[in-house]
Design a protein around this motif. Structure first.
Motif, PDB file in Angstrom:
ATOM      1  N   LEU A 157       0.802  -1.221   0.000  1.00 17.22           N
ATOM      2  CA  LEU A 157       0.000   0.000   0.000  1.00 17.22           C
ATOM      3  C   LEU A 157       0.836   1.273   0.000  1.00 17.22           C
ATOM      4  CD1 LEU A 157      -2.705  -1.137   2.565  1.00 17.22           C
ATOM      5  CD2 LEU A 157      -2.857  -1.152   0.057  1.00 17.22           C
ATOM      6  N   GLN A 158       2.147   1.116   0.181  1.00 17.51           N
ATOM      7  CA  GLN A 158       3.060   2.254   0.242  1.00 17.51           C
ATOM      8  C   GLN A 158       2.630   3.239   1.318  1.00 17.51           C
ATOM      9  OE1 GLN A 158       2.924   3.184  -4.089  1.00 17.51           O
ATOM     10  NE2 GLN A 158       5.082   2.599  -4.081  1.00 17.51           N
ATOM     11  N   GLU A 160      -1.289  -0.661  13.127  1.00 19.02           N
ATOM     12  CA  GLU A 160      -2.313  -0.117  12.244  1.00 19.02           C
ATOM     13  C   GLU A 160      -1.672   0.557  11.039  1.00 19.02           C
ATOM     14  OE1 GLU A 160      -4.390   2.699  14.700  1.00 19.02           O
ATOM     15  OE2 GLU A 160      -5.447   1.122  15.813  1.00 19.02           O
ATOM     16  N   ILE A 161      -2.377   0.490   9.931  1.00 19.25           N
ATOM     17  CA  ILE A 161      -2.037   1.259   8.734  1.00 19.25           C
ATOM     18  C   ILE A 161      -3.292   2.024   8.356  1.00 19.25           C
ATOM     19  CG2 ILE A 161      -1.419   1.187   6.290  1.00 19.25           C
ATOM     20  CD1 ILE A 161       0.145  -1.369   6.846  1.00 19.25           C
ATOM     21  N   LEU A 162      -3.161   3.332   8.229  1.00 16.85           N
ATOM     22  CA  LEU A 162      -4.285   4.156   7.828  1.00 16.85           C
ATOM     23  C   LEU A 162      -4.370   4.182   6.306  1.00 16.85           C
ATOM     24  CD1 LEU A 162      -6.570   5.987   8.820  1.00 16.85           C
ATOM     25  CD2 LEU A 162      -4.952   7.905   8.683  1.00 16.85           C
ATOM     26  N   VAL A 163      -5.521   3.787   5.785  1.00 18.33           N
ATOM     27  CA  VAL A 163      -5.775   3.793   4.339  1.00 18.33           C
ATOM     28  C   VAL A 163      -7.002   4.658   4.121  1.00 18.33           C
ATOM     29  CG1 VAL A 163      -6.210   2.383   2.293  1.00 18.33           C
ATOM     30  CG2 VAL A 163      -4.897   1.419   4.200  1.00 18.33           C
ATOM     31  N   GLY A 164      -6.773   5.881   3.665  1.00 15.75           N
ATOM     32  CA  GLY A 164      -7.877   6.831   3.583  1.00 15.75           C
ATOM     33  C   GLY A 164      -8.344   7.137   4.996  1.00 15.75           C
ATOM     34  N   GLU A 165      -9.606   6.849   5.283  1.00 13.31           N
ATOM     35  CA  GLU A 165     -10.154   7.075   6.615  1.00 13.31           C
ATOM     36  C   GLU A 165     -10.332   5.777   7.394  1.00 13.31           C
ATOM     37  OE1 GLU A 165     -13.671   9.448   6.508  1.00 13.31           O
ATOM     38  OE2 GLU A 165     -12.784  10.942   5.205  1.00 13.31           O
ATOM     39  N   VAL A 195      -3.981 -19.425  16.463  1.00 14.78           N
ATOM     40  CA  VAL A 195      -4.312 -20.435  15.465  1.00 14.78           C
ATOM     41  C   VAL A 195      -4.744 -19.729  14.186  1.00 14.78           C
ATOM     42  CG1 VAL A 195      -5.821 -22.370  14.899  1.00 14.78           C
ATOM     43  CG2 VAL A 195      -5.070 -22.031  17.259  1.00 14.78           C
ATOM     44  N   GLN A 196      -4.040 -20.008  13.103  1.00 13.72           N
ATOM     45  CA  GLN A 196      -4.393 -19.387  11.832  1.00 13.72           C
ATOM     46  C   GLN A 196      -5.674 -20.020  11.291  1.00 13.72           C
ATOM     47  OE1 GLN A 196      -2.721 -16.745  10.442  1.00 13.72           O
ATOM     48  NE2 GLN A 196      -4.461 -16.638   9.067  1.00 13.72           N
ATOM     49  N   THR A 197      -6.625 -19.186  10.958  1.00 15.01           N
ATOM     50  CA  THR A 197      -7.879 -19.645  10.377  1.00 15.01           C
ATOM     51  C   THR A 197      -7.719 -19.705   8.868  1.00 15.01           C
ATOM     52  OG1 THR A 197      -9.074 -18.539  12.137  1.00 15.01           O
ATOM     53  CG2 THR A 197     -10.338 -19.135  10.178  1.00 15.01           C
ATOM     54  N   PRO A 198      -8.042 -20.841   8.248  1.00 13.92           N
ATOM     55  CA  PRO A 198      -7.941 -20.920   6.784  1.00 13.92           C
ATOM     56  C   PRO A 198      -8.884 -19.908   6.132  1.00 13.92           C
ATOM     57  CG  PRO A 198      -8.379 -23.086   7.749  1.00 13.92           C
ATOM     58  CD  PRO A 198      -8.501 -22.082   8.845  1.00 13.92           C
ATOM     59  N   VAL A 199      -8.434 -19.319   5.036  1.00 14.93           N
ATOM     60  CA  VAL A 199      -9.244 -18.354   4.306  1.00 14.93           C
ATOM     61  C   VAL A 199     -10.020 -19.099   3.234  1.00 14.93           C
ATOM     62  CG1 VAL A 199      -9.198 -16.312   2.826  1.00 14.93           C
ATOM     63  CG2 VAL A 199      -7.591 -16.510   4.743  1.00 14.93           C
ATOM     64  N   ASN A 200     -11.321 -18.947   3.247  1.00 14.09           N
ATOM     65  CA  ASN A 200     -12.166 -19.540   2.220  1.00 14.09           C
ATOM     66  C   ASN A 200     -11.883 -18.826   0.899  1.00 14.09           C
ATOM     67  OD1 ASN A 200     -14.332 -20.031   0.438  1.00 14.09           O
ATOM     68  ND2 ASN A 200     -15.732 -20.403   2.119  1.00 14.09           N
ATOM     69  N   PRO A 201     -11.563 -19.577  -0.167  1.00 12.83           N
ATOM     70  CA  PRO A 201     -11.239 -18.914  -1.443  1.00 12.83           C
ATOM     71  C   PRO A 201     -12.405 -18.129  -2.033  1.00 12.83           C
ATOM     72  CG  PRO A 201     -11.317 -21.297  -1.710  1.00 12.83           C
ATOM     73  CD  PRO A 201     -11.462 -21.019  -0.248  1.00 12.83           C
ATOM     74  N   ASP A 202     -13.614 -18.401  -1.578  1.00 10.71           N
ATOM     75  CA  ASP A 202     -14.779 -17.671  -2.069  1.00 10.71           C
ATOM     76  C   ASP A 202     -15.170 -16.510  -1.159  1.00 10.71           C
ATOM     77  OD1 ASP A 202     -15.083 -19.351  -4.285  1.00 10.71           O
ATOM     78  OD2 ASP A 202     -16.188 -20.812  -3.081  1.00 10.71           O
ATOM     79  N   SER A 203     -14.361 -16.256  -0.126  1.00  9.53           N
ATOM     80  CA  SER A 203     -14.704 -15.185   0.803  1.00  9.53           C
ATOM     81  C   SER A 203     -14.436 -13.830   0.166  1.00  9.53           C
ATOM     82  CB  SER A 203     -13.896 -15.311   2.097  1.00  9.53           C
ATOM     83  OG  SER A 203     -12.533 -15.028   1.853  1.00  9.53           O
ATOM     84  N   CYS A 204     -15.001 -12.815   0.790  1.00  5.86           N
ATOM     85  CA  CYS A 204     -14.733 -11.466   0.304  1.00  5.86           C
ATOM     86  C   CYS A 204     -13.303 -11.086   0.668  1.00  5.86           C
ATOM     87  CB  CYS A 204     -15.729 -10.470   0.869  1.00  5.86           C
ATOM     88  SG  CYS A 204     -15.554 -10.178   2.631  1.00  5.86           S
ATOM     89  N   GLY A 205     -12.817 -10.070   0.037  1.00  3.92           N
ATOM     90  CA  GLY A 205     -11.463  -9.623   0.313  1.00  3.92           C
ATOM     91  C   GLY A 205     -11.416  -8.114   0.450  1.00  3.92           C
ATOM     92  N   LEU A 206     -10.227  -7.580   0.351  1.00  2.28           N
ATOM     93  CA  LEU A 206     -10.011  -6.143   0.439  1.00  2.28           C
ATOM     94  C   LEU A 206      -9.853  -5.594  -0.971  1.00  2.28           C
ATOM     95  CD1 LEU A 206      -7.387  -6.198   3.313  1.00  2.28           C
ATOM     96  CD2 LEU A 206      -9.826  -5.687   3.506  1.00  2.28           C
ATOM     97  N   GLU A 207     -10.498  -4.478  -1.244  1.00  3.81           N
ATOM     98  CA  GLU A 207     -10.424  -3.855  -2.555  1.00  3.81           C
ATOM     99  C   GLU A 207      -9.931  -2.427  -2.383  1.00  3.81           C
ATOM    100  OE1 GLU A 207     -13.509  -4.555  -5.682  1.00  3.81           O
ATOM    101  OE2 GLU A 207     -13.832  -2.400  -5.412  1.00  3.81           O
ATOM    102  N   PHE A 208      -8.878  -2.088  -3.118  1.00  2.00           N
ATOM    103  CA  PHE A 208      -8.279  -0.762  -3.035  1.00  2.00           C
ATOM    104  C   PHE A 208      -8.384  -0.077  -4.394  1.00  2.00           C
ATOM    105  CE2 PHE A 208      -6.169  -3.402   0.126  1.00  2.00           C
ATOM    106  CZ  PHE A 208      -6.286  -2.623   1.257  1.00  2.00           C
ATOM    107  N   ALA A 209      -8.968   1.114  -4.422  1.00  2.00           N
ATOM    108  CA  ALA A 209      -9.049   1.903  -5.641  1.00  2.00           C
ATOM    109  C   ALA A 209      -7.713   2.607  -5.856  1.00  2.00           C
ATOM    110  CB  ALA A 209     -10.177   2.916  -5.548  1.00  2.00           C
ATOM    111  N   VAL A 210      -7.173   2.485  -7.054  1.00  2.00           N
ATOM    112  CA  VAL A 210      -5.896   3.114  -7.403  1.00  2.00           C
ATOM    113  C   VAL A 210      -6.082   3.922  -8.680  1.00  2.00           C
ATOM    114  CG1 VAL A 210      -4.536   1.296  -6.284  1.00  2.00           C
ATOM    115  CG2 VAL A 210      -5.087   1.082  -8.709  1.00  2.00           C
ATOM    116  N   GLU A 211      -5.144   4.824  -8.930  1.00  2.00           N
ATOM    117  CA  GLU A 211      -5.243   5.657 -10.126  1.00  2.00           C
ATOM    118  C   GLU A 211      -4.817   4.925 -11.381  1.00  2.00           C
ATOM    119  OE1 GLU A 211      -3.598   9.573  -9.874  1.00  2.00           O
ATOM    120  OE2 GLU A 211      -4.334   9.841  -7.821  1.00  2.00           O
TER     121      GLU A 211
END
Length: 119
Positions: free
Chosen positions: A24-25, A37-42, A52-68
């Motif tokens: 995210l730079q 913490e990392i502040l991304v916008g607000e 214990v690491q919880t497995p991530v479901n491949p169909d789960s939602c994720g993080l979406e970042f708008a870039v130029e």
């Protein structure tokens, strides 16, 4: 009402926060040992430890970042070796261009760019 933070728990939160800081730079701030913490916008991305690491479901939602410029971000991350498993940027008929990849814990990340005429 507004979204304040998204918590990402990890067995290796320091590794995860360093990954996101590079991707995210943006700098991270260690609030107390074991919480950063990392502040991304607000919105803050919060990194905390779990035993214990919880497995991530491949169909789960994720993080979406708008870039130029999706293509420039794709090249930057490929060159850095971060997005080795990422998809090539694609243009969708609804006016967005995007590519996706996963963080070291398997959480999904998309970088998106609205093109002219996108809705």
């Amino acid at each position: 009402m507004r979204l304040n933070c998204i918590n990402l728990v990890s067995t290796e939160p320091e590794r995860l926060r360093s990954f996101y800081a590079m991707v995210l730079q943006e700098p991270y701030n260690e609030i107390v040992p074991g919480r950063s913490e990392i502040l991304v916008g607000e919105v803050k991305l919060v990194f905390t430890r779990t035993s214990v690491q919880t497995p991530v479901n491949p169909d789960s939602c994720g993080l979406e970042f708008a870039v130029e410029d999706v293509d420039a971000q794709y090249r930057r991350l490929k060159q850095a070796g971060v997005a080795a498993g990422c998809t090539e940027p694609v243009t969708y008929p609804w006016g967005w261009r995007a590519f996706g990849f996963c963080d070291p814990d398997g959480n999904h990340i998309d970088f998106v760019q609205q093109l002219d005429g996108g809705k």
